[in-house]
Design a protein around this motif. Structure first.
Motif, PDB file in Angstrom:
ATOM      1  N   GLY A   8       0.779  -1.229   0.000  1.00 54.03           N
ATOM      2  CA  GLY A   8       0.000   0.000   0.000  1.00 54.03           C
ATOM      3  C   GLY A   8       0.811   1.280   0.000  1.00 54.03           C
ATOM      4  N   VAL A   9       1.916   1.302  -0.769  1.00 52.85           N
ATOM      5  CA  VAL A   9       2.705   2.535  -0.885  1.00 52.85           C
ATOM      6  C   VAL A   9       2.621   3.070  -2.313  1.00 52.85           C
ATOM      7  CG1 VAL A   9       4.293   1.883   0.956  1.00 52.85           C
ATOM      8  CG2 VAL A   9       4.855   1.270  -1.398  1.00 52.85           C
ATOM      9  N   ASN A  10       3.089   4.293  -2.518  1.00 54.06           N
ATOM     10  CA  ASN A  10       2.991   4.974  -3.807  1.00 54.06           C
ATOM     11  C   ASN A  10       3.903   4.311  -4.839  1.00 54.06           C
ATOM     12  OD1 ASN A  10       2.980   6.771  -5.961  1.00 54.06           O
ATOM     13  ND2 ASN A  10       2.922   8.577  -4.639  1.00 54.06           N
ATOM     14  N   PRO A  11       3.346   3.706  -5.906  1.00 49.61           N
ATOM     15  CA  PRO A  11       4.190   3.035  -6.908  1.00 49.61           C
ATOM     16  C   PRO A  11       5.113   3.986  -7.672  1.00 49.61           C
ATOM     17  CG  PRO A  11       1.893   3.097  -7.625  1.00 49.61           C
ATOM     18  CD  PRO A  11       1.921   3.552  -6.208  1.00 49.61           C
ATOM     19  N   SER A  12       4.672   5.251  -7.869  1.00 48.81           N
ATOM     20  CA  SER A  12       5.526   6.220  -8.574  1.00 48.81           C
ATOM     21  C   SER A  12       6.822   6.468  -7.808  1.00 48.81           C
ATOM     22  CB  SER A  12       4.780   7.554  -8.753  1.00 48.81           C
ATOM     23  OG  SER A  12       3.664   7.399  -9.595  1.00 48.81           O
ATOM     24  N   THR A  13       6.702   6.591  -6.490  1.00 51.50           N
ATOM     25  CA  THR A  13       7.882   6.802  -5.647  1.00 51.50           C
ATOM     26  C   THR A  13       8.796   5.586  -5.683  1.00 51.50           C
ATOM     27  OG1 THR A  13       6.665   8.278  -4.177  1.00 51.50           O
ATOM     28  CG2 THR A  13       8.667   7.261  -3.297  1.00 51.50           C
ATOM     29  N   VAL A  14       8.211   4.407  -5.597  1.00 47.89           N
ATOM     30  CA  VAL A  14       8.995   3.164  -5.629  1.00 47.89           C
ATOM     31  C   VAL A  14       9.742   3.042  -6.953  1.00 47.89           C
ATOM     32  CG1 VAL A  14       8.852   0.639  -5.652  1.00 47.89           C
ATOM     33  CG2 VAL A  14       7.526   1.951  -3.986  1.00 47.89           C
ATOM     34  N   VAL A  15       9.066   3.351  -8.063  1.00 50.09           N
ATOM     35  CA  VAL A  15       9.701   3.259  -9.382  1.00 50.09           C
ATOM     36  C   VAL A  15      10.825   4.276  -9.519  1.00 50.09           C
ATOM     37  CG1 VAL A  15       9.335   3.630 -11.863  1.00 50.09           C
ATOM     38  CG2 VAL A  15       7.711   2.243 -10.564  1.00 50.09           C
ATOM     39  N   PHE A  16      10.576   5.511  -9.090  1.00 44.30           N
ATOM     40  CA  PHE A  16      11.617   6.543  -9.187  1.00 44.30           C
ATOM     41  C   PHE A  16      12.844   6.160  -8.366  1.00 44.30           C
ATOM     42  CE2 PHE A  16      13.761  10.416  -7.769  1.00 44.30           C
ATOM     43  CZ  PHE A  16      13.985  11.065  -8.981  1.00 44.30           C
ATOM     44  N   LEU A  17      12.629   5.765  -7.120  1.00 46.68           N
ATOM     45  CA  LEU A  17      13.750   5.370  -6.259  1.00 46.68           C
ATOM     46  C   LEU A  17      14.504   4.177  -6.840  1.00 46.68           C
ATOM     47  CD1 LEU A  17      12.073   5.656  -2.722  1.00 46.68           C
ATOM     48  CD2 LEU A  17      13.780   7.190  -3.704  1.00 46.68           C
ATOM     49  N   SER A  18      13.754   3.238  -7.419  1.00 46.33           N
ATOM     50  CA  SER A  18      14.375   2.037  -8.006  1.00 46.33           C
ATOM     51  C   SER A  18      15.225   2.391  -9.214  1.00 46.33           C
ATOM     52  CB  SER A  18      13.298   1.031  -8.409  1.00 46.33           C
ATOM     53  OG  SER A  18      12.526   0.641  -7.292  1.00 46.33           O
ATOM     54  N   LEU A  19      14.709   3.252 -10.087  1.00 47.64           N
ATOM     55  CA  LEU A  19      15.455   3.645 -11.289  1.00 47.64           C
ATOM     56  C   LEU A  19      16.708   4.432 -10.926  1.00 47.64           C
ATOM     57  CD1 LEU A  19      12.477   4.665 -13.608  1.00 47.64           C
ATOM     58  CD2 LEU A  19      13.932   2.635 -13.840  1.00 47.64           C
ATOM     59  N   ILE A  20      16.602   5.313  -9.933  1.00 42.01           N
ATOM     60  CA  ILE A  20      17.773   6.059  -9.468  1.00 42.01           C
ATOM     61  C   ILE A  20      18.794   5.082  -8.877  1.00 42.01           C
ATOM     62  CG2 ILE A  20      18.617   7.777  -7.815  1.00 42.01           C
ATOM     63  CD1 ILE A  20      17.106   9.022 -10.110  1.00 42.01           C
ATOM     64  N   GLY A  21      18.296   4.097  -8.127  1.00 39.97           N
ATOM     65  CA  GLY A  21      19.185   3.083  -7.548  1.00 39.97           C
ATOM     66  C   GLY A  21      19.892   2.271  -8.611  1.00 39.97           C
ATOM     67  N   MET A  22      19.181   1.891  -9.671  1.00 39.83           N
ATOM     68  CA  MET A  22      19.761   1.090 -10.748  1.00 39.83           C
ATOM     69  C   MET A  22      20.789   1.871 -11.565  1.00 39.83           C
ATOM     70  SD  MET A  22      16.420  -0.915 -12.188  1.00 39.83           S
ATOM     71  CE  MET A  22      15.279  -1.667 -11.036  1.00 39.83           C
ATOM     72  N   ASN A  23      20.746   3.193 -11.491  1.00 36.59           N
ATOM     73  CA  ASN A  23      21.723   4.003 -12.231  1.00 36.59           C
ATOM     74  C   ASN A  23      23.132   3.854 -11.674  1.00 36.59           C
ATOM     75  OD1 ASN A  23      19.875   4.996 -14.049  1.00 36.59           O
ATOM     76  ND2 ASN A  23      19.497   6.889 -12.941  1.00 36.59           N
ATOM     77  N   TYR A  24      23.244   3.318 -10.454  1.00 37.51           N
ATOM     78  CA  TYR A  24      24.577   3.091  -9.891  1.00 37.51           C
ATOM     79  C   TYR A  24      25.137   1.782 -10.457  1.00 37.51           C
ATOM     80  CZ  TYR A  24      28.491   2.710  -6.740  1.00 37.51           C
ATOM     81  OH  TYR A  24      29.768   2.621  -6.254  1.00 37.51           O
ATOM     82  N   CYS A  25      26.263   1.869 -11.129  1.00 38.60           N
ATOM     83  CA  CYS A  25      26.881   0.659 -11.703  1.00 38.60           C
ATOM     84  C   CYS A  25      28.388   0.873 -11.875  1.00 38.60           C
ATOM     85  CB  CYS A  25      26.226   0.282 -13.022  1.00 38.60           C
ATOM     86  SG  CYS A  25      25.849   1.652 -14.127  1.00 38.60           S
ATOM     87  N   VAL A  26      29.053   1.200 -10.784  1.00 43.75           N
ATOM     88  CA  VAL A  26      30.449   1.625 -10.857  1.00 43.75           C
ATOM     89  C   VAL A  26      31.437   0.543 -10.412  1.00 43.75           C
ATOM     90  CG1 VAL A  26      32.081   3.337  -9.906  1.00 43.75           C
ATOM     91  CG2 VAL A  26      29.821   4.058 -10.588  1.00 43.75           C
ATOM     92  N   THR A  27      30.972  -0.582  -9.871  1.00 38.57           N
ATOM     93  CA  THR A  27      31.892  -1.534  -9.241  1.00 38.57           C
ATOM     94  C   THR A  27      32.758  -2.316 -10.221  1.00 38.57           C
ATOM     95  OG1 THR A  27      30.159  -1.803  -7.565  1.00 38.57           O
ATOM     96  CG2 THR A  27      32.036  -3.283  -7.432  1.00 38.57           C
ATOM     97  N   VAL A  28      32.176  -2.771 -11.317  1.00 40.63           N
ATOM     98  CA  VAL A  28      32.925  -3.578 -12.285  1.00 40.63           C
ATOM     99  C   VAL A  28      32.699  -3.037 -13.699  1.00 40.63           C
ATOM    100  CG1 VAL A  28      33.083  -5.743 -11.002  1.00 40.63           C
ATOM    101  CG2 VAL A  28      31.003  -5.232 -12.263  1.00 40.63           C
ATOM    102  N   PRO A  29      33.700  -3.132 -14.577  1.00 43.68           N
ATOM    103  CA  PRO A  29      33.574  -2.557 -15.926  1.00 43.68           C
ATOM    104  C   PRO A  29      32.398  -3.089 -16.723  1.00 43.68           C
ATOM    105  CG  PRO A  29      35.849  -3.168 -15.474  1.00 43.68           C
ATOM    106  CD  PRO A  29      35.031  -3.713 -14.351  1.00 43.68           C
ATOM    107  N   VAL A  30      32.070  -4.376 -16.560  1.00 40.40           N
ATOM    108  CA  VAL A  30      31.057  -5.009 -17.399  1.00 40.40           C
ATOM    109  C   VAL A  30      29.644  -4.501 -17.086  1.00 40.40           C
ATOM    110  CG1 VAL A  30      30.571  -6.981 -15.886  1.00 40.40           C
ATOM    111  CG2 VAL A  30      30.409  -7.259 -18.366  1.00 40.40           C
TER     112      VAL A  30
END
Length: 480
Positions: A407-429
């Motif tokens: 029962g939480v706001n799906p727009s907020t969950v999607v935005f936070l998830s997409l921002i989270g997925m933008n992090y990809c700095v650990t390995v070159p691949v």
């Protein structure tokens, strides 16, 4: 003649001597592989093919970070291992060269060479350099240009491709150690600035598409700008600070050599004008992908063909082919195939189901814990799902379902998830932008430096998102 017991004892002694004489690093790597093998064997929900593929992928990650073996050789060898173990068909190897990212990189190298040969890269480089005689200010100027590109080039790989010739020109004024750090700074700034705009990554559009079709909600371009720009600015600046603190060589000379500014003010040449027109068409093509339906990769290859066109182009076919780092292309092909096999064998689906089942335990959890769990899953997802787009396709539907369940706001969950997925700095691949600068030849970086950087940057990234959520984003209308 020694007895059987004595012979066995002699063999054990020889084995013990070999183990004791083994270099410590080699022993650690072998031990890690044994632990990975044991862990994979005891995963009951995966079949034989999935277990072999998971072991190969984790082995590749280990060898890329802990050894100086050629990254391409490691990836290719482990693809062959999967096939020899009958966990995949030989097509896994053959089809790896047909991956979109392979052709994107070939086109990007050719375009980068044309931009360099035309003199445009040198002009922009001298413009940046002429604004300051301090290396720190030059890096800041370069970062500003890369950050601004997020607003009109909707592809991290496209931005990386156009930045390569500029980075190569600027790096000539820096030491070899500083050049390797520049090769990290460029893709990291490109990746961190992705969150600034809705068109910054294809995964954003995919996530919003799922949100509209599943929950009947959306996030507008303007709303994304309001939320994304301040966050992207802060996290980009912090990334620069962390890189300077952790990786930049101590005691390096801060001032640059004298810079000639004459080429900046001279009239644009014929090749420069032609290059600018072609790049403008490329950018328009990238921005209007949803209208004409042509992939960014295909547009890039078409652009490369135009740059090599006889009697019209900037460079010849031979120059274009020589500009391609085939070593890197082969590595990307094999590494992408390693990532793809995780999807094909059901490993990613298994990871997703395990994580979503964990999320269901947080139905009555406080907001901070829900946000932290979403970010922990999405920020770390680049470690096992190498494609940015695939991460969005795999996780967003499940996270929307999770938001409706508790029962939480799906727009907020999607935005936070997409921002989270933008992090990809650990390995070159994990990012095409990182791959473009990895083992490139002229300037490249050590994969171990990425791990070192990410050990600090990843928890900091999560903390900044949580800080923004409970302050600025809530003040501007975001809520769970």
């Amino acid at each position: 003649m020694p007895s059987k017991v004595e012979r066995n004892k002699q063999k054990q002694n020889r084995l013990k001597t070999k183990i004791q004489s083994m270099p410590r690093k080699t022993a650690i790597i072998i031990s890690i592989h044994i632990l990975i093998l044991i862990a994979v064997i005891f995963i009951q929900d995966l079949d034989y093919s999935a277990k072999v593929s998971l072991f190969a992928f984790l082995s590749a990650m280990t060898l890329w970070v802990t050894t100086k073996f050629s990254a391409g050789w490691v990836a290719m060898a482990l693809i062959a291992f999967i096939i020899l173990m009958n966990a995949a068909e030989p097509d896994l190897l053959y089809n790896s060269l047909s991956e979109k990212v392979v052709w994107l990189m070939i086109g990007a190298f050719i375009i980068g060479e044309a931009v360099k040969k035309s003199g445009l890269a040198e002009r922009l480089t001298l413009f940046i350099l002429s604004k300051s005689n301090k290396k720190e200010n030059v890096v800041l100027g370069l970062s500003s240009v890369l950050f601004a590109s997020a607003f009109f080039i909707p592809s991290t790989s496209g931005r990386a491709a156009l930045s390569m010739p500029i980075i190569k020109q600027i790096s000539e004024k820096f030491s070899s150690k500083e050049q390797s750090i520049l090769a990290i700074i460029a893709p990291v700034i490109i990746l961190m600035s992705t969150s600034a705009t809705l068109i910054g990554a294809g995964s954003h559009l995919i996530g919003i598409g799922f949100l509209e079709s599943t929950a009947g909600e959306s996030i507008s371009y303007i709303q994304w700008l309001i939320w994304g720009v301040p966050f992207a600015l802060v996290v980009t600046l912090l990334s620069l600070i962390v890189i300077k603190w952790t990786l930049w060589p101590r005691g390096s000379v801060e001032k640059l050599e004298s810079i000639e500014t004459i080429p900046v003010t001279k009239p644009f040449g014929k090749d420069e004008k032609k290059t600018m027109v072609l790049i403008l068409f490329l950018i328009i093509g990238w921005m209007t992908e949803s209208l004409h339906g042509l992939d960014i990769e295909l547009i890039t290859v078409i652009g490369a063909i135009l740059f090599m066109m006889p009697n019209f182009g900037i460079i010849s076919w031979k120059q274009g082919m020589n500009a391609v780092s085939w070593n890197l292309v082969m590595f990307v092909a094999a590494a992408t195939a390693l990532g793809k096999v995780l999807v094909d064998t059901g490993i990613v689906e298994w990871i997703e189901s395990e994580m979503i089942s964990v999320l269901h335990l947080f139905v009555v959890a406080p907001d901070w814990l829900i946000v932290l769990m979403i970010l922990t899953i999405t920020v770390t997802s680049h470690l096992y799902i190498t494609s940015h787009t695939t991460r969005a396709i795999v996780f967003i539907p499940g996270l929307i379902l999770f938001s409706e369940l508790i029962g939480v706001n799906p727009s907020t969950v999607v935005f936070l998830s997409l921002i989270g997925m933008n992090y990809c700095v650990t390995v070159p691949v994990s990012s095409k932008a990182l791959l473009l600068f990895y083992e490139e030849g002229d300037i490249s970086y050590d994969a171990r430096n990425l791990v070192k950087l990410s050990a600090i940057l990843m928890p900091l990234y999560i903390f900044i998102i949580m800080l923004f959520y409970f302050t600025f984003w809530q003040w501007t209308g975001m809520h769970l």
